[in-house]
Design an enzyme around this catalytic site. Structure first.
Site, PDB file in Angstrom:
ATOM      1  N   CYS A  80      91.424  76.780  55.595  1.00 62.71           N
ATOM      2  CA  CYS A  80      91.602  77.297  56.964  1.00 62.71           C
ATOM      3  C   CYS A  80      92.681  76.559  57.752  1.00 62.71           C
ATOM      4  O   CYS A  80      93.662  77.154  58.182  1.00 62.71           O
ATOM      5  CB  CYS A  80      90.301  77.191  57.745  1.00 62.71           C
ATOM      6  SG  CYS A  80      88.920  78.012  56.956  1.00 62.71           S
ATOM      7  N   HIS A 136      90.537  75.949  64.991  1.00 64.50           N
ATOM      8  CA  HIS A 136      90.511  75.025  63.843  1.00 64.50           C
ATOM      9  C   HIS A 136      91.839  74.300  63.622  1.00 64.50           C
ATOM     10  O   HIS A 136      92.237  74.040  62.481  1.00 64.50           O
ATOM     11  CB  HIS A 136      90.071  75.754  62.558  1.00 64.50           C
ATOM     12  CG  HIS A 136      89.363  74.832  61.604  1.00 64.50           C
ATOM     13  ND1 HIS A 136      88.899  75.213  60.367  1.00 64.50           N
ATOM     14  CD2 HIS A 136      89.064  73.509  61.721  1.00 64.50           C
ATOM     15  CE1 HIS A 136      88.344  74.195  59.767  1.00 64.50           C
ATOM     16  NE2 HIS A 136      88.420  73.144  60.570  1.00 64.50           N
TER      17      HIS A 136
END
Ligand SMILES: *[C@@H]1O[C@H](CO)[C@@H](O)[C@H](O)[C@H]1NC(C)=O
Ligand SMILES: *[C@@H]1O[C@H](CO)[C@@H](O)[C@H](O)[C@H]1NC(C)=O
Ligand SMILES: *[C@@H]1O[C@H](CO)[C@@H](O)[C@H](O)[C@H]1NC(C)=O
Ligand SMILES: *[C@@H]1O[C@H](CO)[C@@H](O)[C@H](O)[C@H]1NC(C)=O
Ligand SMILES: *[C@@H]1O[C@H](CO)[C@@H](O)[C@H](O)[C@H]1NC(C)=O
Ligand SMILES: *[C@@H]1O[C@H](CO)[C@@H](O)[C@H](O)[C@H]1NC(C)=O
Length: 505
Positions: A80, A136
């Site tokens: 991610c 993130h």
């Protein structure tokens, strides 16, 4: 070019207003900058879209992809934070310090300041910039929040792996450190408990589209948490998958279909508000599927976290009226770092204020199927993963280091690339082939166009190619910054901040 001057001139003139206004309307409509909707799907495998696997029902994605350009030689990063960092910065991880793993909640770490993000550049190009979904990219200081990285607004998760209904989660390593993580700009949101995040993010995206001031173009970054674990979905989305026996896979399939419905709703809102024809939609997985969590990358080898094709070769497509070759399949080499120059270029922006980009402008590659300016991809060099085996070739790259590079048809992998099993989807009822490699083995060479599933290592037969690619890795490594992967900071604990994951420095 956006004809703002023509428009102003139109309004002021005392000449034939009707004619001028007509001209003005035409020139505005034809030359207005396109809106850009960029959609990230999370942990979404190569075999998890209907047009790669008819057992998964994604009618909206199938239809958009069929009417647009399918990217069938498209690469992302295996995790991610890495893919998102490359999308936002246009730069390889060796140049941002994010070579290793993901940013953990308790770590004082983030995508470094000092180089403009894609959102900064879209804003400079006159766009309204909105982020909905998962960030993130670090949040330990206010300076790293999305609204300080070029976005006019943000609604979503700062971290990752949230419960889809409560929007809470615990640290990956220390599961006794837990907190809430849903944000509206810089304010925590406590009123959405029980509201499934795919529905919630869809609703927010639609609100933005409906309220957007159409005198400006928009850049909407829609980063669903779907289809990342935890495996949760309202049961109605699983109804059509009763033939899939594996519970994880069945739930995952439902999550996929729910996300597909959400994208259908967003597209319908664009259409209803008259903005669809002037919007470019990009859809991309952020990394390969996690096969232990219901996703699948068949027939590719490996999975999320790994440098095998199953970790990095992704589902991606582009849809929009501005494409010249709608309804085609594109097999040119395209990488997630390319979106920065491609989309900023399409927006008529510039890359002033960025450090040197590793991405290439792929607009003509995608829209006209011109040859890709990209002939190689540095998949990564990660000196912090435990070294494996010995240096095999003198005066080149240390083959015990986890790394991979693609040059033309060749892909070289070194060190410990991660789990290299071939995992068929449960609905196929076939056995997984677990990797049987020697634990000290640390070098592989594949001819990817002829062996996309990485079944035939051809390093022994091509020592010169191996040396050449090792030298390229060594040259890249000379340009790398030191990897940043700090210890967790106890001050990050949500218990100290009203139960919320939030900036603590
Ligand atoms: C996990 O976090 C708690 C709370 O901060 C702490 O007391 C505990 O020592 C940590 N455990 C480990 C294994 O680090
Ligand atoms: C899409 O819209 C329909 C109709 O409003 C709604 O019932 C459904 O929940 C929406 N789906 C998502 C994923 O937002
Ligand atoms: C980039 O910045 C420089 C210096 O500020 C400026 O002279 C130049 O015009 C800018 N380029 C573009 C394309 O805006
Ligand atoms: C590396 O150097 C050692 C010592 O000089 C030599 O024995 C070995 O054959 C060399 N390996 C290769 C692949 O050239
Ligand atoms: C690798 O992944 C497969 C599932 O695809 C699993 O069966 C196997 O145990 C994994 N191997 C290791 C060493 O984790
Ligand atoms: C799923 O379960 C049913 C009933 O137990 C069985 O007949 C079928 O073969 C299973 N399918 C697969 C793909 O394992």
């Amino acid at each position: 070019m956006w004809e703002l001057n023509t428009f102003a001139h139109c309004l002021m003139t005392t000449m034939d207003r009707a004619v001028l206004l007509l001209l003005c309307a035409c020139s505005t409509a034809l030359s207005a900058k396109p809106n850009i909707l960029f959609i990230f799907a999370d942990d979404y495998g190569y075999h998890d879209v209907g047009y790669h696997n008819s057992d998964i029902k994604t009618p909206v994605l199938d239809q958009l992809a069929a009417g647009g350009v399918k990217l069938e030689n498209y690469y992302v990063q295996p995790l991610c934070t890495p893919s998102r960092s490359q999308f936002m910065s246009g730069r390889y991880q060796i140049h941002t310090g994010l070579q290793h793993s993901v940013i953990l909640d308790t770590q004082p770490n983030a995508l470094p300041l000092g180089s403009a993000t894609i959102a900064d550049k879209m804003k400079d190009a006159g766009y309204s910039t909105y982020a909905v979904g998962k960030w993130h990219l670090g949040f330990y200081k206010n300076a790293y929040l999305p609204t300080n990285r070029g976005f006019d607004s943000f609604f979503g998760y700062l971290a990752a792996c949230e419960d889809y209904y409560t929007h809470n989660h615990c640290d990956f390593f220390n599961t006794s450190i837990c907190g809430h993580d849903l944000w509206d700009n810089t304010n925590p949101v406590f009123t959405e408990n029980g509201h499934y995040s795919t529905h919630l993010f869809t609703k927010k995206a639609i609100d933005i589209i409906q309220k957007h001031d159409k005198s400006k173009p928009f850049f909407l970054y829609l980063a669903y948490q779907s289809t990342h674990s935890p495996l949760q979905v309202p049961s109605q989305y699983m109804d059509q998958y009763s033939h899939i026996n594996d519970t994880n896979r069945r739930t995952f399939a439902g999550m996929t279909t729910c996300m597909d419905e959400g994208i259908g709703n967003v597209t319908a809102a664009l259409k209803a508000s008259g903005q669809l024809t002037n919007t470019l939609i990009v859809f991309s997985a952020d990394n390969g599927g996690q096969v232990q969590q219901g996703a699948n990358n068949w027939p590719l080898r490996g999975m999320k976290w790994t440098l095998w094709e199953g970790g990095i070769r992704a589902v991606g497509f582009v849809y929009g009226d501005m494409l010249k070759n709608k309804g085609t399949i594109n097999r040119q080499m395209i990488h997630v770092s390319d979106w920065f120059p491609t989309l900023v270029g399409l927006a008529g922006g510039n890359t002033n204020g960025t450090k040197p980009l590793d991405g290439f402008d792929q607009w003509k590659t995608i829209s006209e199927n011109r040859a890709s300016p990209r002939t190689e991809i540095l998949h990564n060099i990660d000196p912090l993963t435990k070294p494996r085996g010995e240096t095999l070739y003198n005066n080149t790259f240390d083959t015990s280091i986890r790394a991979a590079i693609r040059v033309g048809k060749w892909k070289l992998i070194t060190g410990d690339p991660g789990n290299g099993s071939w995992t068929p989807p449960p609905e196929l009822g076939k056995e997984t082939t677990v990797e049987q490699d020697d634990a000290l083995r640390n070098l592989w060479l594949f001819d990817i166009p002829n062996d996309p599933s990485e079944r035939h290592d051809v390093s022994a037969a091509n020592p010169d190619v191996v040396k050449d690619l090792l030298n390229r890795l060594a040259n890249y490594q000379k340009t790398a910054v030191t990897p940043v992967f700090p210890d967790g900071d106890p001050k990050s604990d949500p218990k100290l901040h009203g139960g919320v994951w939030r900036p603590w420095e």
